[in-house]
Structures are given as C-alpha cells and as structure tokens.
Scaffold this motif. Structure first.
Motif, PDB file in Angstrom:
ATOM      1  N   GLY A 279      -6.260 -28.298   4.107  1.00  0.00           N
ATOM      2  CA  GLY A 279      -5.256 -29.365   4.128  1.00  0.00           C
ATOM      3  C   GLY A 279      -5.595 -30.431   5.162  1.00  0.00           C
ATOM      4  N   GLY A 280      -6.135 -29.999   6.283  1.00  0.00           N
ATOM      5  CA  GLY A 280      -6.480 -30.959   7.335  1.00  0.00           C
ATOM      6  C   GLY A 280      -5.255 -31.615   7.930  1.00  0.00           C
ATOM      7  N   LEU A 281      -5.479 -32.773   8.556  1.00  0.00           N
ATOM      8  CA  LEU A 281      -4.386 -33.461   9.248  1.00  0.00           C
ATOM      9  C   LEU A 281      -3.345 -34.015   8.286  1.00  0.00           C
ATOM     10  CD1 LEU A 281      -5.888 -35.583  12.159  1.00  0.00           C
ATOM     11  CD2 LEU A 281      -4.334 -33.661  12.315  1.00  0.00           C
ATOM     12  N   TRP A 282      -3.801 -34.536   7.151  1.00  0.00           N
ATOM     13  CA  TRP A 282      -2.884 -35.247   6.246  1.00  0.00           C
ATOM     14  C   TRP A 282      -2.593 -34.489   4.957  1.00  0.00           C
ATOM     15  CZ3 TRP A 282      -0.857 -38.892   9.083  1.00  0.00           C
ATOM     16  CH2 TRP A 282      -1.622 -39.425  10.121  1.00  0.00           C
ATOM     17  N   GLY A 283      -3.201 -33.322   4.753  1.00  0.00           N
ATOM     18  CA  GLY A 283      -2.928 -32.521   3.560  1.00  0.00           C
ATOM     19  C   GLY A 283      -3.773 -32.939   2.377  1.00  0.00           C
ATOM     20  N   VAL A 284      -3.758 -32.098   1.336  1.00  0.00           N
ATOM     21  CA  VAL A 284      -4.554 -32.428   0.139  1.00  0.00           C
ATOM     22  C   VAL A 284      -3.756 -33.298  -0.833  1.00  0.00           C
ATOM     23  CG1 VAL A 284      -6.040 -30.380   0.242  1.00  0.00           C
ATOM     24  CG2 VAL A 284      -3.869 -30.260  -0.969  1.00  0.00           C
ATOM     25  N   GLY A 285      -2.479 -33.421  -0.587  1.00  0.00           N
ATOM     26  CA  GLY A 285      -1.631 -34.222  -1.472  1.00  0.00           C
ATOM     27  C   GLY A 285      -0.725 -33.321  -2.287  1.00  0.00           C
ATOM     28  N   PHE A 310       0.895 -30.919   2.622  1.00  0.00           N
ATOM     29  CA  PHE A 310       1.402 -32.099   3.348  1.00  0.00           C
ATOM     30  C   PHE A 310       0.617 -32.389   4.638  1.00  0.00           C
ATOM     31  CE2 PHE A 310       5.045 -30.745   0.818  1.00  0.00           C
ATOM     32  CZ  PHE A 310       5.522 -31.938   0.333  1.00  0.00           C
ATOM     33  N   GLY A 311      -0.177 -31.447   5.077  1.00  0.00           N
ATOM     34  CA  GLY A 311      -1.011 -31.674   6.267  1.00  0.00           C
ATOM     35  C   GLY A 311      -0.416 -31.160   7.566  1.00  0.00           C
ATOM     36  N   ILE A 312      -1.273 -31.075   8.572  1.00  0.00           N
ATOM     37  CA  ILE A 312      -0.861 -30.523   9.878  1.00  0.00           C
ATOM     38  C   ILE A 312       0.133 -31.464  10.576  1.00  0.00           C
ATOM     39  CG2 ILE A 312      -1.729 -29.921  12.198  1.00  0.00           C
ATOM     40  CD1 ILE A 312      -4.289 -28.897  10.771  1.00  0.00           C
ATOM     41  N   VAL A 313      -0.063 -32.777  10.400  1.00  0.00           N
ATOM     42  CA  VAL A 313       0.855 -33.744  11.049  1.00  0.00           C
ATOM     43  C   VAL A 313       2.277 -33.530  10.533  1.00  0.00           C
ATOM     44  CG1 VAL A 313       1.373 -36.193  11.368  1.00  0.00           C
ATOM     45  CG2 VAL A 313      -0.983 -35.426  11.384  1.00  0.00           C
ATOM     46  N   PHE A 314       2.386 -33.372   9.210  1.00  0.00           N
ATOM     47  CA  PHE A 314       3.712 -33.133   8.634  1.00  0.00           C
ATOM     48  C   PHE A 314       4.246 -31.766   9.086  1.00  0.00           C
ATOM     49  CE2 PHE A 314       6.737 -31.885   5.373  1.00  0.00           C
ATOM     50  CZ  PHE A 314       7.522 -33.020   5.328  1.00  0.00           C
TER      51      PHE A 314
ATOM     52  N   VAL B  18       4.493 -38.427   5.444  1.00  0.00           N
ATOM     53  CA  VAL B  18       4.426 -38.256   6.903  1.00  0.00           C
ATOM     54  C   VAL B  18       5.273 -39.333   7.583  1.00  0.00           C
ATOM     55  CG1 VAL B  18       2.897 -38.411   8.916  1.00  0.00           C
ATOM     56  CG2 VAL B  18       2.215 -37.064   6.940  1.00  0.00           C
ATOM     57  N   LEU B  19       5.176 -40.553   7.050  1.00  0.00           N
ATOM     58  CA  LEU B  19       5.934 -41.679   7.617  1.00  0.00           C
ATOM     59  C   LEU B  19       7.437 -41.427   7.515  1.00  0.00           C
ATOM     60  CD1 LEU B  19       4.905 -44.456   8.743  1.00  0.00           C
ATOM     61  CD2 LEU B  19       5.775 -45.420   6.601  1.00  0.00           C
ATOM     62  N   ILE B  20       7.863 -40.988   6.327  1.00  0.00           N
ATOM     63  CA  ILE B  20       9.309 -40.734   6.156  1.00  0.00           C
ATOM     64  C   ILE B  20       9.745 -39.574   7.045  1.00  0.00           C
ATOM     65  CG2 ILE B  20      11.148 -40.143   4.533  1.00  0.00           C
ATOM     66  CD1 ILE B  20       9.515 -41.457   2.324  1.00  0.00           C
ATOM     67  N   GLY B  21       8.911 -38.538   7.108  1.00  0.00           N
ATOM     68  CA  GLY B  21       9.226 -37.386   7.975  1.00  0.00           C
ATOM     69  C   GLY B  21       9.376 -37.817   9.420  1.00  0.00           C
TER      70      GLY B  21
END
Lengths: 419, 276
Positions: A279-285, A310-314, B18-21
């Motif tokens: 998934g990484g930082l931003w996810g695979v989608g 959704f990724g690690i950031v999310f 991510v932005l909305i979150g």
C-alpha cells in the motif's frame, strides 16, 4: 472595517457542520467509486443512503437524545469506514455490518438513557456481577472453540461472544465498587472474570479486562503500591499463560520471527505486512487492492486492509481519530461531577485505547497478535454493539455533566455562593 | 468503466480521501479546542461549579468547599481534609442527594455525630447541621437555590441534643409577615453599612420580598464575612461582624468548648488531663 469583520464571521463555517459535510462527502465518493467499478445499483444506492444515515445519526440523534456531537461524528466516521472497507471486499459482509451498525446505534441510545436515568447502581451492580460470572462460565459448558479460544456460544443461526457484553458490565461494576472504595471486592471480581477467561483461553480479552481494571484501580486510589502489585501480578500471569498454553507459545514465536514459517503459522502476519508495504504511503487505491488474501481480513486484520487500500498516511489519520475519541473520553471524565461517572468515563476511554493498541500493534507486528477486534471497524455484531455501547456510556456521562453545568448555572442565578 | 480509467480514477482519489480525512481531523481538532476554551470560560464564570456548599471547621472557622460527593478524613486524598484527634484517614463518605440533603455515611471504625446524635447508619445533613468526626466539630453549609428541605432555625448556643427550643418558633412564624422567624421586616433599617457588599440594602429588601425563603439559606462570602441579607438572625449577624474584628484562633489551638463535645477520644482525653 467592522462590517467586513462581521461578514467574515458570518462566512466562517461552524466546525460541526464542516466536519459533517466532509464525512458525508468522503463516503459519497467512496461508495460512488465502488458503484462506478461494479456498475451495480446497490452501490449507487449506498452512495446516497450512507451519507444520509450519517447526517441523521450525527445531527438528528443529539436533537432527540443529549449526546456529544464530536464523539458521535468521529464514531460514525469509523463505523462507516468499516462498512465501506468490508463492502469493497465482500458486499454481503458490508451489508451485514451496516445492519450491525444500526443495531449498535440503538444499543448506544439505550446506554445513554441507562447512565442518565439510573441513580442507584447498587442493586444493578450486584446483578451485573452475578450475571457476568454466569455469562463467562456459559461458553465453558455450551461453547464452541474458535481460533484456539472457547469463548463463543451458538444460539441457532446467531453466534455471540459473551465476553464482549461482560466487558460493559465489568466497567460499570468496577467503577461503582471503586467509587464506594470497595477495592478488595473489585479486585476479587476482576480476578474471577480473568480466571474464567484464562480457562476459555481467551487471552486477548483477558488482557483488556486486566488493563482496564488496573487503570481504574490506580485512578481511583492513586496507590503506586497497588499499581506495582497489579503489574507484577500481570507479568506473573503472562509467564504462567505462556508456559500453560501451546497457542500462546506459537503466537510469541510467530511474533519474534514470522518468516520462519511464512506459508504456515506465520502466513497471516506475513500477508498483513506484505499488504501494508504494498500500500505504501498513499495506498494502492480503493478497489484496486487484493487484501482479501489475508486470512481474517474482515476481522483481526481490517486495519491492514485499510493501510493497503488507503495508505499509511490515511492509516495515521484513522489512528488520530481514535486518539481524539480517547482524549474526548478523558475530557468527559475530568468534567464529571461524581466519582462513579468519572471512573466510568475513564474505563470507556481506556478500553478503547487498549483495544485499539492491542489489535493495531498485532497487525503491524509491534506486539504478539491477540484475537481482539478493532473498535467500530472490524466485522462482527457483538463487537460493533459493545463498541457503540461503550460510546453510549461515554455519551451518557457527557450528558450528565452537561446537566450538572446547567444546574450550576441556575444555582448561580438563584444566589448560590455568588457574593 | 474500463479498468484503466478506473485505475486512474482510484489512484487520483487516494489523495482526495487523504485530504478529506485530514480535513475531518483538523475540524475535529478545532472543535475540541473551541469546546475546551468555552468550557474553561464557563468554569471561570461559575467558580462554584460542582460544589454544593461549604464545610466549616468550628474549631478555627476555616471553611472548605463541599463537592457533590467524596470522602472526609485525615488523609490528604480526601475531598474534605480534617485533622484532629479521633479522625480516621477515611472517616466518612458524603454524597449530595437532591431533595434530601447531604448523605453522610460514617466509617464503621470511627466516631461520627450528626446534630449531636451518634451516627451508625447513613444520615442526611441539611444546611446548618453540626457534624462531628472524632473530636472535629464541623458545620455543613449549603448554597441557596439547592432543592433540599428547609433547615431548622439556627441556634448559636444550642446544646447538641434534641432538647426543645427556648422559645416558640411557631408563634414567631405566625407573627412574621414574611413567614421567616428572623426576618427583621422592611421597616427596620439595616444595622450597619456594607459599602463593599455587591447587593445593596434596598436591593436585598426587594429581593427578599420577591423570594422570601431565600434569606433562610445563609452563607458566608469568601473572606468569612456573612452577607447580611442571608443571615439567619440579627444575633448571628452581629456575631459575624464582631468576628471580623477579631483575629482567628490558631489552627492547632484547643477548642474552648471541647468539654461540651459528645465524644472525645481516650488518648486526647488523657493528654488533656496530663496537660492540666
């Protein structure tokens, strides 16, 4: 200048409204994407129904019941995220989770009323203590073994985990006992519950019970000696558990090195780690991942699925939401007018904190994996209902606090101690 | 939709989610901060929030705020800290109950007296009730406006027994226009000036006429001065004013009327005897 300032102020959006609209947009877009991918009417319908339900749940409930809107918004976000993630991987589980969510909201409202209306908890505490021990003993007699623990009972088509319900009773009973300075009785009751859980080999839930009781005893007494004794006792029990149960030894071995048996015992955790890294930082989608290869992806490893898509950031954002819920719980505890309410709110906040830490820590290989669910997100009726009941208890305490402030205000207006 | 197009859309939407979150998180943070700020402001405006009155230590005149519930005893953990002979670490538990008063639940091991009678089972204290833990004599004072039964008339020199009052209060009540036995009446001028009092004499009369029961629920201000519109009696009023001109006794001094206390711990009694 003044007019400009006034205009600016009028343009400034209320944070509650802004937050609610952001949450609704998130789920509208999420389900719309799945609808675009599948082309199914069911997903289109959900893209409209879920945001509407969130709106009703967040803005409507506080009008009928006194509830903390911020807590409600964050909880609704996490619950809806669970529904979205589950629906993406298995639509039937997603719909079932939505039904569980509805039932959980009903249970939450009941808990709010319970805390608000009941003034004398003594008789209820005695009843809850007896009932809890009985419920925990039930799986030993008619229970079914699942994932190494004999903690489930099957009632026809429905299966349930009594320890999830006993969790609530334990929090209420121990809070009441400690508020009346019955420390020995509270320790004995918690010990009896822990013993029954050890016999069931449900060590994850036992860890939660132990942690919550220890925090409550320390908060209520402020005794470092009791805290030290509790920690020593816990460490001793962990060593005994490790020596007694083969599956505990296996889980610890997997935690230390999951790659030694990557296709066997360590398969679950290895797949989880691979999914997170992919998934990484931003996810695979959303809709592009293949996290369903992780065993128990819908239950124990739902956080890995979220990190994958959704990724690690999310994932960090989701983690922050849990932290906000816990902080809110502590704030409610600090504003409480009575010791019982303060302890109850502390118990709720610490339970959510411990449960989240234990399962997310297990998912990312920070601690050995234990079979507890991620509050509000994991699939399961009992888990969802009990998690929302915990929020209901917190909401109840918050509404009692609010009523107390109103009373203080009226007291000040009538004279009070005001000079 | 073609899988390539969906893939592109999904990759783009990752950032949107991510932005909305992050937006939700930011809003939640601001909401929480604003709520905390509002709460702090409200608590500043309501300094007595969470309290129902005061506990006055009759040995030294010092008062402590009385929360809705808690413990009283000689331990510093207690909500009401009372030091003295015969006072246990956790001597009694108290809880305010609307419509009933302050429920005092005594410890089994200590000596507790409520209005002169030894308390073995939980009992209710009202405004003005004398409470004794070991040898520490205390008085419960409740805020005006609380829904509790009306207290009995205050008698400064009343013995700690159920002895009949030295005068017929009923007769006095009937005679009083406002139904309050100690109410001096609007025609009697204020006995002295209170330039620093927030409520002027005239205002207080007006207030008393509109809510005549209010002056029953007396209390002291923070500096120990009794607000005259809340005084029980003129006698108590004069005493309060006289007390202002006298330095308070030292905290550890012996109470003058210790012989009159219904309970004295054997150790303290022996010490006193030896001292004499």
């Amino acid at each position: 200048m003044k007019e400009k300032e006034k205009k600016k102020r009028s343009r400034r959006i209320n944070p509650a409204t802004a937050m609610l609209s952001a949450i609704m947009t998130f789920f509208f877009l999420g389900f719309l994407m799945l609808a675009v991918k599948d082309g199914s009417w069911q997903s289109f319908l959900l893209a409209i129904v879920v945001p509407v339900l969130i709106f009703v749940g967040t803005a409507g409930i506080p009008k009928l019941f006194p509830a903390d809107k911020l807590l409600l918004s964050l909880t609704n976000f996490l619950c809806a995220l669970g529904v979205l993630t589950l629906y993406r991987l298995s639509p039937s589980r997603g719909l079932s989770q939505a039904v569980n969510y509805g039932v959980g909201v009903g249970a939450m409202l009941l808990c709010i009323l319970l805390v608000r209306c009941i003034r004398h908890w003594k008789a209820l505490t005695v009843l809850m203590m007896g009932g809890s021990l009985l419920l925990l003993a039930l799986p030993l007699i008619i229970g079914a073994e699942k994932n190494g623990a004999k903690s489930w009972i099957n009632l026809g088509p429905v299966s349930m985990q009594p320890s999830e319900m006993v969790k609530l009773a334990l929090m209420l009973s121990v809070s009441y006992l400690l508020s009346r300075r019955k420390i020995v009785l509270s320790i004995l009751f918690t010990g009896a519950c822990l013993l029954l859980l050890m016999v069931q080999k449900d060590l994850g839930t036992a860890l939660l019970y132990y942690g919550v009781a220890l925090i409550l005893i320390f908060v209520a007494t402020g005794s470092k000696m009791l805290l030290g004794a509790g920690l020593l006792g816990g460490a001793g029990a962990a060593v005994i558990g490790y020596q007694m149960f083969a599956h505990v030894k296996k889980r610890v071995a997997i935690w230390i090195d999951p790659w030694q048996d990557a296709s066997g015992a360590g398969y679950q955790i290895v797949q989880s780690l691979i999914a997170i890294v992919n998934g990484g930082l931003w996810g695979v989608g959303l809709g592009l991942g293949n996290a369903s290869v992780i065993p128990e992806y819908y239950n124990d490893f739902i956080f890995s699925v979220i990190l994958h898509e959704f990724g690690i950031v999310f994932g960090l954002i989701v983690l922050c939401m849990y932290v906000f819920i816990i902080i809110r719980g502590v704030m409610i505890a600090r504003r409480s007018r009575t010791v019982f309410h303060a302890l109850l709110a502390t118990a709720c906040a610490s339970l959510i904190a411990l449960q989240t830490f234990v399962i997310i820590g297990g998912n990312i290989k920070l601690i050995p994996l234990t079979g507890v669910t991620l509050p509000f997100i994991s699939y399961g009726g009992t888990s969802m209902v009990s998690s929302l009941c915990v929020i209901g208890l917190l909401q109840g305490v918050a509404s009692v606090n609010e009523a107390g402030v109103k009373e203080d205000r009226s007291l000040a207006m009538q004279g009070g101690n005001m000079p | 939709m073609a899988s390539e197009a969906y893939e592109l859309l999904a990759l783009l939407m990752r950032y949107v989610f991510v932005l909305i979150g992050a937006l939700v998180l930011l809003r939640a943070f601001r909401w929480m901060r604003r709520d905390a700020k509002n709460y702090r402001r409200e608590m500043r405006a309501l300094p007595d929030a969470g309290l129902v009155g005061q506990i006055v230590d009759l040995r030294n005149g010092k008062s402590q705020p009385l929360p809705r519930e808690g413990d009283m005893g000689s331990s510093h953990e207690c909500d009401i800290f009372i030091k003295g002979a015969g006072v246990l670490r956790h001597h009694a538990r108290f809880a305010f109950e609307e419509g009933k008063g302050v429920l005092i639940t005594p410890s089994r091991h200590g000596k507790t007296f409520l209005a002169g009678a030894e308390l073995r089972a939980p009992g209710y204290a009202l405004h003005g009730t004398q409470l004794q833990l070991g040898e520490a004599a205390l008085r419960v004072r409740l805020f005006a406006g609380l829904k509790v039964p009306q207290p009995m008339a205050y008698q400064p020199d009343a013995p700690l027994t159920d002895a009949p009052l030295p005068y017929d209060t009923q007769e006095e009540d009937d005679a009083s226009f406002f139904g309050d036995s100690f109410y001096p009446g609007p025609d009697i001028p204020a006995p002295f000036e209170f330039p620093d009092q927030p409520v002027t004499a005239d205002d207080s009369w007006q207030q008393a006429v509109s809510t005549p029961q209010k002056d029953y629920d007396g209390h002291y201000t923070d500096d120990g001065q009794m607000t005259w519109q809340y005084a029980y009696s003129m006698e108590e009023l004069y005493q309060a004013q006289a007390a202002l001109n006298q330095p308070p006794p030292p905290i550890d001094s012996e109470p003058e009327n210790d012989e009159a206390l219904p309970y004295q711990s054997p150790v303290a009694r022996r010490r006193r005897r030896e001292r004499r």
